[in-house]
Design a protein around this motif. Structure first.
Motif, mmCIF file in Angstrom:
data_model
loop_
_atom_site.group_PDB
_atom_site.id
_atom_site.type_symbol
_atom_site.label_atom_id
_atom_site.label_comp_id
_atom_site.label_asym_id
_atom_site.label_seq_id
_atom_site.Cartn_x
_atom_site.Cartn_y
_atom_site.Cartn_z
ATOM 1 N N GLY A 255 0.816 -1.212 0.000
ATOM 2 C CA GLY A 255 0.000 0.000 0.000
ATOM 3 C C GLY A 255 0.851 1.263 0.000
ATOM 4 N N GLY A 256 1.903 1.268 0.813
ATOM 5 C CA GLY A 256 2.777 2.445 0.881
ATOM 6 C C GLY A 256 3.447 2.719 -0.456
ATOM 7 N N MET A 257 3.908 1.660 -1.111
ATOM 8 C CA MET A 257 4.561 1.838 -2.421
ATOM 9 C C MET A 257 3.555 2.329 -3.449
ATOM 10 N N GLN A 258 2.315 1.839 -3.362
ATOM 11 C CA GLN A 258 1.293 2.300 -4.317
ATOM 12 C C GLN A 258 1.053 3.794 -4.148
ATOM 13 N N GLN A 259 0.966 4.251 -2.879
ATOM 14 C CA GLN A 259 0.704 5.675 -2.683
ATOM 15 C C GLN A 259 1.913 6.517 -3.088
ATOM 16 N N ARG A 260 3.131 5.971 -2.893
ATOM 17 C CA ARG A 260 4.310 6.707 -3.356
ATOM 18 C C ARG A 260 4.265 6.842 -4.876
ATOM 19 N N THR A 261 3.857 5.776 -5.564
ATOM 20 C CA THR A 261 3.737 5.845 -7.019
ATOM 21 C C THR A 261 2.680 6.875 -7.410
ATOM 22 N N ALA A 262 1.569 6.886 -6.640
ATOM 23 C CA ALA A 262 0.496 7.842 -6.959
ATOM 24 C C ALA A 262 0.988 9.282 -6.779
ATOM 25 N N ILE A 263 1.809 9.509 -5.746
ATOM 26 C CA ILE A 263 2.365 10.857 -5.540
ATOM 27 C C ILE A 263 3.297 11.208 -6.696
ATOM 28 N N ALA A 264 4.140 10.241 -7.092
ATOM 29 C CA ALA A 264 5.059 10.482 -8.219
ATOM 30 C C ALA A 264 4.275 10.758 -9.497
ATOM 31 N N ARG A 265 3.179 10.012 -9.704
ATOM 32 C CA ARG A 265 2.361 10.182 -10.903
ATOM 33 C C ARG A 265 1.778 11.589 -10.958
ATOM 34 N N ALA A 266 1.309 12.079 -9.792
ATOM 35 C CA ALA A 266 0.743 13.431 -9.757
ATOM 36 C C ALA A 266 1.832 14.481 -9.952
ATOM 37 N N LEU A 267 2.985 14.308 -9.292
ATOM 38 C CA LEU A 267 4.044 15.323 -9.362
ATOM 39 C C LEU A 267 4.719 15.364 -10.735
ATOM 40 N N ALA A 268 4.846 14.207 -11.387
ATOM 41 C CA ALA A 268 5.535 14.145 -12.683
ATOM 42 C C ALA A 268 4.827 15.019 -13.706
ATOM 43 N N ASN A 269 3.549 15.270 -13.466
ATOM 44 C CA ASN A 269 2.738 16.089 -14.367
ATOM 45 C C ASN A 269 2.974 17.584 -14.131
ATOM 46 N N ASN A 270 3.794 17.893 -13.132
ATOM 47 C CA ASN A 270 4.109 19.265 -12.749
ATOM 48 C C ASN A 270 2.874 20.145 -12.547
ATOM 49 N N PRO A 271 1.976 19.757 -11.633
ATOM 50 C CA PRO A 271 0.771 20.559 -11.397
ATOM 51 C C PRO A 271 1.092 21.826 -10.632
ATOM 52 N N GLU A 272 0.197 22.807 -10.717
ATOM 53 C CA GLU A 272 0.365 24.040 -9.945
ATOM 54 C C GLU A 272 0.158 23.774 -8.477
ATOM 55 N N ILE A 273 -0.737 22.812 -8.218
ATOM 56 C CA ILE A 273 -1.125 22.568 -6.852
ATOM 57 C C ILE A 273 -1.398 21.073 -6.704
ATOM 58 N N LEU A 274 -0.973 20.542 -5.556
ATOM 59 C CA LEU A 274 -1.112 19.104 -5.332
ATOM 60 C C LEU A 274 -2.169 18.884 -4.250
ATOM 61 N N LEU A 275 -3.186 18.071 -4.572
ATOM 62 C CA LEU A 275 -4.275 17.802 -3.630
ATOM 63 C C LEU A 275 -4.146 16.370 -3.135
ATOM 64 N N LEU A 276 -4.165 16.181 -1.834
ATOM 65 C CA LEU A 276 -4.057 14.817 -1.302
ATOM 66 C C LEU A 276 -5.189 14.561 -0.324
ATOM 67 N N ASP A 277 -5.951 13.491 -0.560
ATOM 68 C CA ASP A 277 -7.104 13.167 0.278
ATOM 69 C C ASP A 277 -6.772 11.958 1.152
ATOM 70 N N GLU A 278 -6.376 12.202 2.371
ATOM 71 C CA GLU A 278 -5.988 11.132 3.306
ATOM 72 C C GLU A 278 -5.194 10.032 2.614
ATOM 73 N N PRO A 279 -4.079 10.403 1.959
ATOM 74 C CA PRO A 279 -3.373 9.404 1.153
ATOM 75 C C PRO A 279 -2.756 8.290 1.993
ATOM 76 N N PHE A 280 -2.474 8.586 3.280
ATOM 77 C CA PHE A 280 -1.803 7.573 4.101
ATOM 78 C C PHE A 280 -2.760 6.942 5.100
ATOM 79 N N GLY A 281 -4.053 7.191 4.903
ATOM 80 C CA GLY A 281 -5.054 6.737 5.866
ATOM 81 C C GLY A 281 -5.065 5.234 6.092
ATOM 82 N N ALA A 282 -4.748 4.466 5.046
ATOM 83 C CA ALA A 282 -4.854 3.014 5.171
ATOM 84 C C ALA A 282 -3.532 2.361 5.577
ATOM 85 N N LEU A 283 -2.501 3.184 5.854
ATOM 86 C CA LEU A 283 -1.185 2.606 6.136
ATOM 87 C C LEU A 283 -0.963 2.445 7.636
#
Ligand SMILES: Nc1ncnc2c1ncn2[C@@H]1O[C@H](COP(=O)(O)OP(=O)(O)OP(=O)(O)O)[C@@H](O)[C@H]1O
Ligand SMILES: [Mg+2]
Lengths: 264, 260
Positions: A142-170
């Protein structure tokens, strides 16, 4: 006080219309919030208070009943790559490996393969997934999946990063490490971040500003600056300043949790 | 005891051995019933007669050509239905106005029994190949559309939302989320519908045809050659088994992400 505002939430409210004779749900009372560029905001509130609703409206995945959200002077009308999102549930594309998941947004925008390869390698390294590029999501924790999800969002170079309880299940240990990882990335890159959580320590540890929401219908109850110095080490969690903030937020949130519990 | 715990997996070897064991039991029961004289030869041929009849069919009566014709008809009608039906199903699942437009008619058409169309199609298209292909096409086409549409409608919503926040357009969501997410289900749907297509082709060949497995079966009935009939039926079963293995192979190779 003047600040370089990147995002303005103006009188945003959300009422879910009634279904099959049930009364409509007032998820979010009219809410105002201005977010400064490069800030790390955490939104703290009890379960069901409308945190996800607010974040989804900012992402453009839900439309407010009233009010509007303005990003860099433009009103938001729908989702877009300028607002990266990491969801509470695991939303990696199960048919793509780690590298292709991270490359998803870049491919959608038609970036050249050479640049994609470079960017993917960069973010794989940043989230500590070297050697896992060819793994499928189902082969990751689960932790690796969320790290990948963070990388996926950041690689797109967004203006703003939104995270909805990303570590809630860890679990607690993994969650602590993930907080440090995300904070480390923010301290280096200073992206604007909105991070939703119901964990008080998590909210204080990463934030430059904690927004406390009331129980349903959600409303902003407190707006507390966190002046702990950067770079923050996990040991800051045992400092007197941290404890004082924690005590204060515990009081604020406890009252709401009691209200929320009574409502059910 | 541990063998019979619910959902407990068995080894690949045990699976193959057990699968073959059933065929052996099946043939044994059949052999005892017929060779032991419990069932009259007129109604059910024994396995040995069946094999002999099959050999004669293949060597003297050109049954291989009949098999080829039937396979060609099934594949022709089915591939045509899949090529047109799958894209329509995907569009219907993805775009709700298209669904609202087509769904009621397709649901209605799905219940039209393909076999009942055979007499009508003979009037329209004669008893040539067009008529055979049309029977299979009608039987498969609407089923494929509807099942694919349902599968696409049920795509995980959070994956679609994730794609939008990564900058996908609606065409991008269809191409890069809905299609890959549902490809394994679509393969499974095609496997199912191909199985049904086999029953339609035999019906079409029973009624008006001068070649094919179904034609051989109806001729054999006139001659009371139950061995030949059973041989024909078994050939159909074996071809079905082969096509199933093919789909399993495709699933294992292209959709490994779905297997647990
Ligand atoms: N699509 C919907 N239709 C109807 N009601 C909804 C819908 N989505 C959310 N709600 C209601 O709105 C309220 C706020 O929901 P929301 O998901 O924003 O809460 P939350 O603060 O994110 O809670 P949690 O911490 O449990 O994730 C809840 O009472 C929920 O039942
Ligand atoms: Mg939530």
């Amino acid at each position: 006080m003047t600040m370089d505002a990147i995002l303005r939430i103006e009188q945003v409210s959300r009422i879910f219309p009634s279904v099959s004779k049930r009364p409509p749900v007032r998820a979010l009372e009219p809410t105002d919030l201005t977010i400064a560029r490069n800030d790390f905001i955490t939104i703290l509130g009890p379960s069901g208070c409308g945190k996800s609703t607010l974040l989804r409206i900012v992402a453009g995945l839900d439309t407010p009943t009233n009010g509007r959200v303005v990003l860099d002077g433009r009103a938001i009308t729908g989702p877009g790559p300028d607002r990266g999102m990491v969801f509470q549930s695991y939303t990696l594309f199960p048919w793509l490996n780690v590298a292709d998941n991270i490359a998803f947004g870049l491919r959608e925008r038609g970036v050249s393969e050479a640049i994609i390869r470079e960017t993917v390698a960069e973010y794989v390294a940043k989230v500590g997934l070297r050697g896992f590029e060819n793994h499928l999501p189902k082969q990751l924790s689960g932790g690796m999946q969320q790290r990948t999800a963070i990388a996926r969002a950041l690689a797109n170079n967004p203006e703003i990063l939104l995270l909805d309880e990303p570590f809630g299940a860890l679990d607690n240990q993994t969650r602590g490490l993930m907080q440090e990882l995300l904070l480390g990335i923010w301290e280096r890159e200073r992206k604007t971040v909105i991070f939703v959580t119901h964990d008080i320590e998590e909210a204080i540890f990463m934030a430059s500003r904690v927004i406390v929401m009331t129980a349903r219908p959600g409303r902003i109850k407190a707006d507390i600056a966190v002046d702990l110095p950067h770079p923050r080490h996990y040991t800051v969690k045992t400092s007197p300043e941290f404890s004082a903030l924690k005590a204060r937020l515990t009081e604020e949130i406890r009252a709401e949790a009691v209200l929320a519990a009574e409502a059910h | 005891m541990a063998l019979f715990r619910p959902l407990e997996p068995v080894s690949q070897r045990a699976r193959i051995v057990l699968g073959i064991a059933f065929f052996i039991v099946f043939f044994a029961v059949w052999a005892v019933a017929t060779l032991g004289g419990y069932v009259s030869k007129t109604f059910l041929a024994d396995p040995i007669t069946m094999v002999k009849d099959g050999w004669i069919l293949l060597t003297k009566f050109g049954f291989a050509h009949d098999i080829g014709m039937t396979v060609w008809r099934v594949l022709g009608g089915f591939v045509l239905a899949a090529i047109i039906g799958v894209p329509i199903g995907i569009l219907m699942g993805a775009y709700k106005p298209i669904e609202a437009f087509l769904e009621p008619f397709v649901s209605f058409a799905r219940y039209l029994p393909a076999s009942a169309f055979v007499p009508l199609l003979i009037l329209w298209a004669g008893i040539g190949e067009t008529q055979k292909l049309l029977v299979i096409f009608i039987g498969s086409f609407f089923q494929i559309i509807l099942m694919v549409a349902v599968s696409v409608s049920n795509t995980r919503r959070d994956l679609v939302e994730a794609a939008y926040t990564l900058g996908s357009t609606s065409a991008g969501v269809v191409r890069r989320v809905l299609i890959p997410a549902n490809a394994p289900d679509i393969a499974e749907i095609l496997r199912l519908v191909l199985g049904w297509a086999w029953t339609y082709v035999i019906v079409a060949e029973l009624i008006g045809s001068s070649s094919g497995i179904g034609h051989m079966i109806i001729e054999s009935q006139a001659l009371l050659a139950t061995g030949q009939i059973i041989f024909g039926i078994i050939v159909i079963g074996v071809i079905g088994l082969i096509s199933d293995l093919f789909f399993k192979f495709v699933n294992r190779h292209f959709f490994a992400w779905r297997l647990s």
